[in-house]
Design an enzyme around this catalytic site. Structure first.
Site, PDB file in Angstrom:
ATOM      1  N   GLU A 152      30.346 -12.423  15.033  1.00 30.19           N
ATOM      2  CA  GLU A 152      31.465 -11.979  16.185  1.00 30.19           C
ATOM      3  C   GLU A 152      31.942 -13.118  16.596  1.00 30.19           C
ATOM      4  O   GLU A 152      31.771 -13.645  18.090  1.00 30.19           O
ATOM      5  CB  GLU A 152      30.968 -11.318  17.030  1.00 30.19           C
ATOM      6  CG  GLU A 152      30.489 -10.222  16.944  1.00 30.19           C
ATOM      7  CD  GLU A 152      29.940  -8.927  17.560  1.00 30.19           C
ATOM      8  OE1 GLU A 152      29.598 -10.221  19.112  1.00 30.19           O
ATOM      9  OE2 GLU A 152      29.912  -7.917  17.688  1.00 30.19           O
ATOM     10  N   GLU A 315      28.208  -2.783  12.794  1.00 34.73           N
ATOM     11  CA  GLU A 315      27.136  -2.889  14.037  1.00 34.73           C
ATOM     12  C   GLU A 315      27.812  -1.357  14.758  1.00 34.73           C
ATOM     13  O   GLU A 315      29.477  -0.966  15.155  1.00 34.73           O
ATOM     14  CB  GLU A 315      26.881  -3.546  14.745  1.00 34.73           C
ATOM     15  CG  GLU A 315      26.971  -5.034  14.105  1.00 34.73           C
ATOM     16  CD  GLU A 315      26.586  -5.753  15.634  1.00 34.73           C
ATOM     17  OE1 GLU A 315      26.436  -5.793  16.289  1.00 34.73           O
ATOM     18  OE2 GLU A 315      26.468  -7.265  14.891  1.00 34.73           O
TER      19      GLU A 315
HETATM   20  C1  GAL Z   1      27.057  -7.497  18.490  1.00 35.73           C
HETATM   21  C2  GAL Z   1      25.875  -8.681  18.073  1.00 35.73           C
HETATM   22  C3  GAL Z   1      24.695  -8.530  17.981  1.00 35.73           C
HETATM   23  C4  GAL Z   1      24.144  -7.591  18.908  1.00 35.73           C
HETATM   24  C5  GAL Z   1      24.621  -6.469  19.014  1.00 35.73           C
HETATM   25  C6  GAL Z   1      23.738  -5.590  20.923  1.00 35.73           C
HETATM   26  O1  GAL Z   1      27.920  -7.935  19.371  1.00 35.73           O
HETATM   27  O2  GAL Z   1      26.824  -8.554  17.657  1.00 35.73           O
HETATM   28  O3  GAL Z   1      23.801  -9.559  17.613  1.00 35.73           O
HETATM   29  O4  GAL Z   1      23.654  -8.426  20.037  1.00 35.73           O
HETATM   30  O5  GAL Z   1      26.058  -6.821  19.595  1.00 35.73           O
HETATM   31  O6  GAL Z   1      24.901  -4.297  20.766  1.00 35.73           O
END
Ligand code: GAL
Length: 679
Positions: A152, A315
């Site tokens: 990110e 994710e």
């Molecule tokens: C994302 C991040 C992950 C984790 C996740 C939690 O933004 O890439 O590492 O922290 O959020 O929702």
């Protein structure tokens, strides 16, 4: 498995075994649990730098070797991350320059992640070393599927290195200070620069009123981030030319508007596959489920359309997050529904943050596939397994695309310039939200949309929707005119065509190319107070107008609606202008959904854009389709808390359940069905 060999949709997510090295019993269970939950892909190493290089120059790969081998044995894929998203403490201590400097010139301390300077020569050197070692060690491993570069990317740094790079970037762009001063309107408040060294990054302590500079800084930050990314992948490309590279993009906040701090339109060209992290606040108390689902749809359509190819969800949460103001669990049905929605818009994966819930620190209560209880019987694990089952059944749609004849234009630099513009009303500008208001009509009517930038090709679209293009380059005007001249239909709105690419107002009135394209001359924009109302009279019906009313002289255009009140009562508010083979529409006022629905209903009918498969739709039920060879996959998704029925033109079979389905498709709350038809 290699990218080229893999035929399955990806199911899995961030796996952080580096947090569990002292717990061999736990690690020993992971592969069996992954198989039980139908996980086939893990992203590893994302924040593992201190496990990989615990002391400077001392590398430990044995733990990662084992993970690669174990994943390979279970027939799975590794998406290998470079660890630059967080640095080890030894590095921050030995080389403080790797840490960021804020716009107030405060040096950040070691602590959080995503806190590294993109310009620091030492950080770049350290990143190059670890990335090369990873590529050398795992580049030929049969489980290596894809590279996940850093995590990110976002934010900026204002240290001396970044200031120097900013000045170099400006020199390359403008050549001379005279050109820079002209582009930045330097005489304003004595902002004329006489030496390059006088220029420093925008800061709330100083010169944030120079709009041209603010805009250039944001562009520089994008370019500098991409430059850092290119540095990260330089040797990886050479050592593993066949392994695709991605970095995980984001949306902004839980409201899910496009990510604001980097121009992903530019970044997209540098990744092989777009992937992104999506965390909607389902079941919130501020909007309906369908409202949120449409916003999620918008961003997914953007990430598919930026490269015109399927993307990956890197994710998402299997249950809840830890960073929303309220972290609510997904209700039964929502996990499958929200996961299928990703596929419906073009994702070839459903991946999670994270595989196993952390034991300590800030993410110990963030949802994960495996909870602290380690059980397979709990609700989340079962929900995840059900998604894994569904992905198995839908594997054939992998790689298939969507055929959109409608495009909505979202430009990052327009968003930045408009947000910076002093005037109008900051509270009501709502540029991305306005695009989402227009998008909503198409989502409600199951008509596919591409969300593109104005740099992308327009020829394949019948309808281009480009409201509030406040910053408009001359080339964009020419391109839109060419699109309409060749038969395209264009929808524009108030607050369009005010400034050029330097955020300088156009002189001599509304730009001439826009005047001839829309057949009007815009002379004023009236900003309304939140409680003010005007009306728009269209075909005998009055619709509410809020926030913005543009006033214009009508030249060759035909008036479609007029204002109902105020000193511009009876003047034109919406027009259409025939231009070449096409038509250019200008919606001069901000209206609610009712007018947009009436407007687009006519247009969609004229252009034959109606979804032919759906006979009777429901605004809370979204139908999104993907075409693969002769088969079309229709995802029918009920984003509401009540039973729904829609009617389609043919009986079919639900691929998820194997059930035969009549033309009437019944859906319980949050139910999703995936149906097929042959073209
Ligand atoms: C994302 C991040 C992950 C984790 C996740 C939690 O933004 O890439 O590492 O922290 O959020 O929702």
């Amino acid at each position: 498995m290699t990218y080229q060999e893999e035929k399955r949709l990806l199911h899995g997510g961030d796996y952080n075994p580096d947090q569990w090295l002292a717990y061999p019993d736990i690690l020993a269970q992971d592969m069996a649990l992954m198989q039980a939950s139908k996980v086939n892909t893990v992203s590893v190493g994302i924040f593992a730098w201190s496990a990989l290089e615990p002391r400077e120059g001392e590398f430990h790969f044995d733990w990662l070797d084992k993970i690669f081998d174990d994943v390979d044995k279970m027939g799975g894929n590794v998406i290998l991350a470079t660890p630059s998203g967080a640095r080890p403490a030894w590095m921050s201590a030995a080389y403080p320059e790797v840490l960021r400097t804020t716009e107030k010139q405060e040096k950040l301390a070691h602590g959080g992640r995503h806190n590294h300077c993109f310009s620091s020569p030492i950080y770049r050197q350290k990143v190059a070393i670890i990335n090369r070692k990873l590529a050398e060690r795992y580049g030929q491993h049969p489980a290596l599927y894809m590279w996940h570069i850093s995590n990110e990317y976002g934010g900026d740094c204002h240290c001396a290195y970044c200031q120097e790079n900013f000045r170099s970037w400006l020199k390359a762009k403008y050549g001379t200070l005279a050109a820079l001063n002209a582009a930045w309107w330097g005489a304003f408040w004595s902002h004329t620069y006489t030496d390059w060294t006088q220029i420093s990054s925008p800061s709330s302590l100083g010169e944030t009123m120079v709009h041209g500079m603010n805009l250039d800084w944001k562009r520089f930050v994008t370019d500098q981030t991409i430059d850092f990314y290119e540095h990260e992948i330089k040797e990886i490309r050479v050592l593993t030319p066949d392994v695709p590279i991605t970095t995980n993009f984001m949306g902004d906040g839980d409201a899910l508007i496009p990510f604001q701090s980097l121009d992903y339109g530019k970044f997209a060209a540098h990744v092989d596959v777009i992937s992104w992290d999506c965390y909607p606040a389902w079941h919130n108390d501020w909007g309906s489920t369908a409202d949120l689902a449409a916003k999620v749809g918008f961003i997914n359509d953007q990430y598919r359309a930026l490269k015109q190819q399927p993307f990956l969800i890197m994710e998402s949460t299997p249950s809840l997050v830890n960073w929303h103001p309220v972290n609510k669990a997904k209700r039964p049905g929502m996990h499958l529904l929200s996961s299928m929605q990703f596929l419906a818009h073009g994702s070839d994966s459903v991946m999670y943050f994270q595989w196993r819930k952390s034991r300590g620190s800030s993410e110990k209560f963030h949802g994960a596939v495996v909870d602290h209880d380690g059980r397979t019987e709990n609700r989340v694990f079962k929900d995840v397994t059900a998604v894994g089952d569904a992905l198995d059944k839908l594997a054939n749609l992998k790689g298939s695309n969507k055929a959109a004849r409608v495009a909505i234009i979202y430009d990052w630099d327009n968003d930045w310039a408009l947000a910076d513009a002093q005037g109008f009303s900051d509270a009501s500008k709502r540029y991305p939200q306005t695009l989402q208001d227009h998008y909503r009509f198409f989502w409600n009517h199951d008509i596919p949309v591409d969300v593109i930038t104005s740099d992308q090709a327009l020829a394949k679209y019948d309808l281009v929707v480009a409201p509030m293009l406040y910053l408009m380059r001359q080339e964009t005007m020419a391109k839109l005119a060419d699109f309409v001249a060749k038969g395209g239909h264009l929808v524009s709105s108030y607050m369009t065509g005010y400034v050029d690419e330097n955020d300088l107002a156009y002189l001599g009135g509304w730009p001439k190319p826009l005047q001839s394209l829309f057949g009007i001359n815009v002379t004023e924009t009236d900003t309304l107070y939140p409680k003010d109302r005007n009306g728009l009279l269209a075909a005998g019906q009055v619709f509410e107008v809020t926030d913005y009313c543009s006033l214009f002289e009508v030249k060759t255009a035909k008036t479609l609606a007029t204002y109902t009140a105020d000193f511009y009562q009876n003047q034109a508010a919406v027009v259409v202008n025939p231009y070449g083979q096409g038509q250019a529409y200008y919606i001069g006022a901000r209206t609610g959904y009712a007018y947009l629905a009436a407007f687009y209903t006519d247009l969609v009918e004229t252009l034959g854009l109606r979804n032919q498969w759906v006979v009777l739709s429901d605004p809370d039920v979204s139908v999104q389709s993907r075409q693969s060879d002769e088969i079309t996959y229709h995802f029918v998704m009920n984003f509401s808390e009540t039973d729904k029925t829609i009617t389609v033109c043919e009986p079919t079979v639900d691929l998820l359940t194997g059930q035969a389905i009549s033309k009437e498709i019944k859906l319980s709350p949050y139910q999703v069905r995936v149906l097929t038809s042959r073209d």
